[in-house]
Structures are given as C-alpha cells and as structure tokens.
Scaffold this motif. Sequence first.
Motif, PDB file in Angstrom:
ATOM      1  N   SER A 245       0.948  -1.540  -0.573  1.00 45.57           N
ATOM      2  CA  SER A 245       0.045   0.135   0.378  1.00 45.57           C
ATOM      3  C   SER A 245       0.762   1.287   0.442  1.00 45.57           C
ATOM      4  N   ALA A 246      -0.519   2.222  -0.020  1.00 46.68           N
ATOM      5  CA  ALA A 246       0.977   3.922  -0.039  1.00 46.68           C
ATOM      6  C   ALA A 246       0.278   5.256   0.285  1.00 46.68           C
ATOM      7  N   LEU A 247       0.058   5.971   0.958  1.00 36.35           N
ATOM      8  CA  LEU A 247      -0.271   6.836   1.009  1.00 36.35           C
ATOM      9  C   LEU A 247      -0.617   8.131  -0.028  1.00 36.35           C
ATOM     10  N   HIS A 248      -1.405   7.160  -0.684  1.00 39.10           N
ATOM     11  CA  HIS A 248      -1.600   8.191  -1.816  1.00 39.10           C
ATOM     12  C   HIS A 248      -2.557   9.759  -2.058  1.00 39.10           C
ATOM     13  N   HIS A 249      -3.169   9.823  -0.365  1.00 37.28           N
ATOM     14  CA  HIS A 249      -3.264  11.308  -0.666  1.00 37.28           C
ATOM     15  C   HIS A 249      -2.156  11.836   0.134  1.00 37.28           C
ATOM     16  N   VAL A 250      -1.241  11.480   0.130  1.00 35.18           N
ATOM     17  CA  VAL A 250      -0.245  12.940   0.539  1.00 35.18           C
ATOM     18  C   VAL A 250       0.170  13.415  -0.209  1.00 35.18           C
ATOM     19  N   PRO A 251       0.112  14.820  -0.360  1.00 34.46           N
ATOM     20  CA  PRO A 251       0.814  15.103  -1.879  1.00 34.46           C
ATOM     21  C   PRO A 251       2.141  14.695  -2.205  1.00 34.46           C
ATOM     22  N   THR A 252       2.929  14.750  -3.046  1.00 31.94           N
ATOM     23  CA  THR A 252       4.576  14.297  -3.524  1.00 31.94           C
ATOM     24  C   THR A 252       5.565  15.036  -3.021  1.00 31.94           C
TER      25      THR A 252
ATOM     26  N   TRP B  44       6.002  11.876   4.804  1.00 29.41           N
ATOM     27  CA  TRP B  44       5.434  10.536   5.124  1.00 29.41           C
ATOM     28  C   TRP B  44       5.238  10.523   6.855  1.00 29.41           C
ATOM     29  N   THR B  45       4.268  11.035   8.059  1.00 31.92           N
ATOM     30  CA  THR B  45       4.559  11.465   9.459  1.00 31.92           C
ATOM     31  C   THR B  45       3.428   9.764  10.024  1.00 31.92           C
ATOM     32  N   PRO B  46       4.764   9.863  10.615  1.00 30.95           N
ATOM     33  CA  PRO B  46       4.169   8.603  11.469  1.00 30.95           C
ATOM     34  C   PRO B  46       2.898   8.013  11.982  1.00 30.95           C
TER      35      PRO B  46
ATOM     36  N   ARG C  35      -3.212   4.085   8.289  1.00 30.79           N
ATOM     37  CA  ARG C  35      -2.812   2.857   7.309  1.00 30.79           C
ATOM     38  C   ARG C  35      -2.671   1.784   7.505  1.00 30.79           C
ATOM     39  N   GLN C  36      -1.726   1.558   8.984  1.00 27.29           N
ATOM     40  CA  GLN C  36      -1.435   0.135   9.236  1.00 27.29           C
ATOM     41  C   GLN C  36      -2.250  -0.439   9.997  1.00 27.29           C
ATOM     42  N   ALA C  37      -3.269   1.084  10.875  1.00 32.15           N
ATOM     43  CA  ALA C  37      -4.395   0.089  11.659  1.00 32.15           C
ATOM     44  C   ALA C  37      -5.752  -0.149  10.891  1.00 32.15           C
ATOM     45  N   GLU C  38      -6.068   0.380   9.403  1.00 35.32           N
ATOM     46  CA  GLU C  38      -7.007   0.346   8.801  1.00 35.32           C
ATOM     47  C   GLU C  38      -6.515  -0.894   7.352  1.00 35.32           C
ATOM     48  N   ILE C  39      -4.888  -1.327   7.938  1.00 31.60           N
ATOM     49  CA  ILE C  39      -4.769  -2.636   6.849  1.00 31.60           C
ATOM     50  C   ILE C  39      -5.583  -4.005   8.516  1.00 31.60           C
TER      51      ILE C  39
ATOM     52  N   MET D  43      11.198   7.864   4.737  1.00 34.05           N
ATOM     53  CA  MET D  43      11.703   6.358   4.978  1.00 34.05           C
ATOM     54  C   MET D  43      12.092   5.965   5.893  1.00 34.05           C
ATOM     55  N   GLN D  44      12.755   7.034   7.103  1.00 32.67           N
ATOM     56  CA  GLN D  44      13.002   6.712   8.090  1.00 32.67           C
ATOM     57  C   GLN D  44      11.879   6.724   9.146  1.00 32.67           C
ATOM     58  N   ASN D  45      10.570   7.253   8.799  1.00 32.51           N
ATOM     59  CA  ASN D  45       9.340   6.918  10.237  1.00 32.51           C
ATOM     60  C   ASN D  45       8.777   5.078   9.111  1.00 32.51           C
ATOM     61  N   LEU D  46       9.380   4.985   8.099  1.00 29.12           N
ATOM     62  CA  LEU D  46       8.365   3.432   7.577  1.00 29.12           C
ATOM     63  C   LEU D  46       9.395   2.786   8.478  1.00 29.12           C
ATOM     64  N   HIS D  47      10.351   3.108   8.488  1.00 30.40           N
ATOM     65  CA  HIS D  47      11.586   1.790   9.442  1.00 30.40           C
ATOM     66  C   HIS D  47      11.309   1.993  10.427  1.00 30.40           C
ATOM     67  N   ALA D  48      10.589   3.243  11.483  1.00 28.08           N
ATOM     68  CA  ALA D  48       9.837   3.271  12.438  1.00 28.08           C
ATOM     69  C   ALA D  48       8.957   1.607  12.310  1.00 28.08           C
ATOM     70  N   ALA D  49       8.205   2.501  11.073  1.00 28.03           N
ATOM     71  CA  ALA D  49       7.143   1.218  11.686  1.00 28.03           C
ATOM     72  C   ALA D  49       7.358  -0.109  11.403  1.00 28.03           C
ATOM     73  N   GLY D  50       7.963  -0.368  11.143  1.00 24.89           N
ATOM     74  CA  GLY D  50       8.419  -2.001  11.013  1.00 24.89           C
ATOM     75  C   GLY D  50       8.695  -2.071   9.104  1.00 24.89           C
ATOM     76  N   ILE D  51       8.864  -1.701   8.235  1.00 23.75           N
ATOM     77  CA  ILE D  51       8.559  -1.982   7.256  1.00 23.75           C
ATOM     78  C   ILE D  51       9.539  -1.175   5.814  1.00 23.75           C
TER      79      ILE D  51
END
Length: 401
Positions: free
Chosen positions: A29-36, A40-42, A48-52, A95-103
């Motif tokens: 998945s991805a945060l498609h709603h976040v502007p390029t 991507w905040t924690p 998104r993790q909770a939704e999944i 990327m650092q935030n995704l790593h902190a979330a375990g991705i």
Amino acid sequence: MRQTWRWFGPQDRVSIDDMMQAGVEGVVSALHHVPTGTVWTPEEIARRQAEIATRRDGRPSGLNWEVVESLPVSEDIKKQQGDWKAHIAAWKTSMQNLHAAGIEVICYNFMPVLDWTRTNLAWERPNGARCMRFDLIDFAAFDIHILARKGAAESFPPEVVEAAQKRFAEMTEAEKTLIAGNVVFGLPGAAERFTLEDVRAHLAEYDAISEPQLQRHMIDFLSEVAPLAQELCMRLCCHPDDPPFPLLGLPRIMSSEAHYRTILEAVDLPANGVTLCTGSLGARPDNDPVKIFEALADRVHFLHLRNVRIEGTAVMNSFFEDEHLSGHTDMVAMMRAVVAEEARRRDAGRTDWSIPMRPDHGQDILDDIGREAQPGYPAIGRLKGLAELRGLYHAFTRASA
C-alpha cells in the motif's frame, strides 16, 4: 515467496475482508493522499497500518503493511529543478518513519511525467473479460492529433502515422475525450490527475533532459537515499518503465537489463534493488523477463507477476494485459527461477530469502465487471492470477524439497 496484494486504502473497492479470503499473507500500500514531495508522518503511517489490520466489522485481520508502493519521486527530483533537494530530504525522512513502523521494502519508479500508460482501461476480450490495452495506433493518434505535441509524428513509423491519421478522423468527440483521459490517467490512487495542459507543461520542461542526464539525476537521488536505506536495513526497488519504450519524446531509463545494470553498478549497495515486473519488461519483444530476473536475481527485492501479449515485433508495439499464465513471459520458467533463487538465498543465510510477490493487474471477470475498482486491480481477476501463481510455486517448492 511472500504472497501480497496491493490495496489503495479505504476507498478501494476491494476490501481487507476480500484480501483475507484470497489468502494473501501481506499487503502492499501507499499514502496516495499525501502530496508528492512531503513527509509521510508517523501518524499517517500508523493510520494506514491500523486500517490494514482491521476487518470491516472491527475484528483484527491478521494482515500487515509489508511493502510500500509507491513512495513517489517528485518531478522536481527527476528534473533537478525547484524544490528537488527538499523533496529528497522529505523522502529520506519518510523512509526513516517507515522503518520505525517496521516496514522494510519500498517500491518506487523514475518514469517522467506519467506512470503506466494505456489507451483502453477496459478492453473486451472474446470471452467477455475486460483488460487494459496499449494500442499503438490510438496512442499515436493521441500524441499527434489530440495532444498535438510538436514533432510527434517523427516518433512513429510512417505506416503508424498514416493509420493514426485515419483513426483520428473517424473518432467521435467522446472517443477523443476518453482516450485522452485514459492516457493521462496518471498514478492509480494518487492525489494528482493531469490535464492535457499539465502534460504539455511537463513535456516542455523535459525538452532539454536526455536519457543520460535523467540517468545521472536518478543516480544522484539514489546516492542520497540508498546509503540511508542500507544503514536502516531497508530495501529500495525501482519499478521498470511501463511500457518499456519511449513515449511523448520523454527519456526512458529503466526499460531493459542494461538500464538496470547502469543504476545498480553506479550505486552498488544491496539496498539498491529491483522491482522485477514481468508485465512491464515483457511488453517489448527483446526483453526476456526470466533471463533478466536470473541476471539480476541477487538484487530483486519485489516481484510483480503478470503477463502481456505483444501484437508486433518492433520495440514499440501494441499489447494487452493477458491472463497470468499466458502471454510473452514464460511464467512456469519464471516461477522455477524464483524458487531456485529463494533456495540459494536461504542456503546463504539471507533473512530476505522469501521475496514478496503480488499478482499484478488482472482481467475483470465475473462480478469484477461493474465493481469499478482501480483499473487493472479487480478482486476476482487478481484472485485467479494469485491462485495460478500459488499453484506453480507450490509445485516447484514441493519438487525441490
């Protein structure tokens, strides 16, 4: 082989419950709603993790967000204009935030202006199924006569130019509007949607950017982000161009094994890797996705398994999304190669021996028709593809046990 499934978020017509019934093991998945270009905040990642992780009725799904597709690379980064340095900094923070979330796995692409390009998003097959199609004549008619790109006719063989002129003359206004909308559909699920004027403006900014220059820009980007990925034990994997040949006069730099080797050798870190998409690479006859996988296997971090049927012998040709076990790619040979590579990695003690795979795209069949899911991402068509791929995988893993 980790069996995953792409999900576009709560607005996706294919639900978490549907994925569970398909028997998938993880979610892409991805945060498609976040502007390029923004971080991507924690908080957004956790949402998104909770939704999944949650079924329709609130019970836990048991599924996790395992692969990001895509953390978008901005046009500013690709062109090295405007806020490109700030966008790279935001990409690294994300990327650092995704790593902190375990991705651990991030898929991205470096295609200029448009993501995958098709002229028909629901082409009917003889059996009544619908699929996506790239028709070279229709595309030439769009490029030459609808977009009216300067010098467009020089990008196509004379016989294609002639056929495109005839086809354009026969198009209704509704057909012209439809084909223009299909071509500039953009990234599925993304916040951006391009108009023809947007496309023209972007194309003008690429007039002075050659293929070698775009390669240098990509290498500059990877030189910034790949060392951090390596430090974090994350895996970055670039998706190939789709289709893998020049369009709209734009440079293409990820269309072949040679293209990938240029990038992998320039930033020679295990974290810098490949999304091996058999459908994208398989859309030109001089690419053999199985051989490309075998040549780059050590750096393949993500698999997109789908098939296309090519309708010509030239590099630029028409094609359509075929069934997963049909088309240009020998999927049986592909799965045999994947099983062999996973065994090699396991024997070498690699923790990433199980390569995440998703059944990419799929034909709309049965109740997919009328569901209005993201084009190319039906529920039942992908379930059929996953079942076929899963069967091949089990057959080869049992045989090698």
